[in-house]
Design an enzyme around this catalytic site. Sequence first.
Site, PDB file in Angstrom:
ATOM      1  N   GLY A 125      30.425  45.211  40.181  1.00  0.00           N
ATOM      2  CA  GLY A 125      31.425  46.222  40.479  1.00  0.00           C
ATOM      3  C   GLY A 125      32.321  45.825  41.633  1.00  0.00           C
ATOM      4  N   GLY A 126      32.492  46.754  42.572  1.00  0.00           N
ATOM      5  CA  GLY A 126      33.356  46.497  43.726  1.00  0.00           C
ATOM      6  C   GLY A 126      32.904  45.327  44.558  1.00  0.00           C
ATOM      7  N   GLY A 176      60.791  19.660  34.423  1.00  0.00           N
ATOM      8  CA  GLY A 176      60.396  20.620  35.441  1.00  0.00           C
ATOM      9  C   GLY A 176      59.080  20.281  36.094  1.00  0.00           C
ATOM     10  CB  ALA A 177      56.008  18.636  34.863  1.00  0.00           C
TER      11      ALA A 177
END
Length: 521
Positions: A172-173, A408-409
Amino acid sequence: MAIDPKLLEELEARRRKIILSGGEEKIAKRHEKGDWTARERVDALFDGGSFTEIGMHTRHHCNNFGMQNKNIPGEGIVSGFGLVDGRPVAAVSADFMAQGGSLGYMHAMKICDAQRYALKAGMPVIQMNDSGGARLQEGVEALSGFANVFYNNVAASGVVPQISLILGPCAGGAAYSPALTDFIIIREGGAAGMYITGPKVIEQVTYEKCTMDEIGGAAVHSSVSGNAHFVAKSDAEAIEIAKKILSYLPSNNTQEPPHDLSCPLNIADDEGMNDIIPESNSTPMDMMQVINHLVDEDSFLEVQANFAGNVIVGFARICGVVVGIIANQPAVKAGCLDIDASDKAARFIRCCDCFNVPVVNLVDVPGFLPGKQQERGGIIRHGAKMIFAYSSATVPKITLITRKAYGGAYIAMCSKDLGADAVFAWPCAEIAVMGAQGAVPILYGRELKAIEDPAERAAREKELLDEYINTFYNPYAAAASDQLTEIIDPKQTRARIALTLRTLLGKRETRPAKKHGNMPL
């Protein structure tokens, strides 16, 4: 006037009761399972006799649902500070033998005390997690406790190193605090695992059946979700990994990493580097071999080794200087950048920048991974994280283009215009918008279509291909445009990078004043 011996006896009795926690029988059962107690973990982490505990006698104040007058030893958490390999470190260790290590408000305050102490003193924080989650009996106060811990995690982020060890259930948390820290080490086997909702809840809500290992085990978090950075086989190994990580990091963001500048600056040629390069750039090269030739022997600590293998990240030393390595791995997915690789690299770059660790980039990348799944998954946004991380980083940045660097790489792997302080390239490096096989048909498609004879067309295409490669692909075109610092013989790689690192250790770079940038998340 001497202190009353009865007071000392009472103190010792209280301390012993808390230290024994659930009792010797419970301790024995943990040992049978291969688990250590919370205090044994603390003892293994800190230098002998150096640990000072915070809030040993803290007690909960909840009187709901059978909690009246219930004594939870140490409030289910061991909290304090001491020395780890001679350096000040704060730590907390959840005690599963005390109310399942569940988090109540005062339990959380003990964690916060250690966090705040570390933040004020400028020391790392290590969290050893072994908890069933929030204490249900405390309701909203338990949630308030979690929120306080999270708030302090964020306050400490980028100021002091934070390392989480998952040595038991982390439900959980309780899973969010580790997720807010810099590194997560998860232990294999036993009850160790991270998850927000367990198998029973998942089945109730979605009717989907699954096991704990499938959603929260070491294998899934180290190779699928990417939440875990390291996997350990035991408590002892997890603690040793945490110590190893600290050996590359400063105690806080105002300090330099623990460089060993007494290490000789070796600028001799490494003939072995040339031997590992394949004859053809289309043949995959194992970038781990390049790393092993570049860094000091046995100094490379790979981070997230089982996740997004098409990019390699990790800490190392080069002639004694601590560095972060980010490298494409052509042996996996041809070294393409994809969603997971982009996230992995961006996060590591940010970590290095937080703690003043220079970054060395080893480039062999044909581009971003194409495909419908990648586009729909947000590769634009994820790739932009790398661009943002490199552009905002002010630490020394050195880039080596080994072979391919397309499109772009090429930019995303820290080109000169993205802030690289020095960019080296091997003579076999290919730097272009895209691969020649794809570029030539686009550039010369009409001319080639106009040639009716197939043999003549093929000959002309080869001619244009060679011309394109000779004009745009070789690194001299990039060097002519002032995009490269130097074109080097591969055998000079370690010497050039080591020397450049030494000259950049005094780098200072300021940016426009602002609250913070808006990173594409």
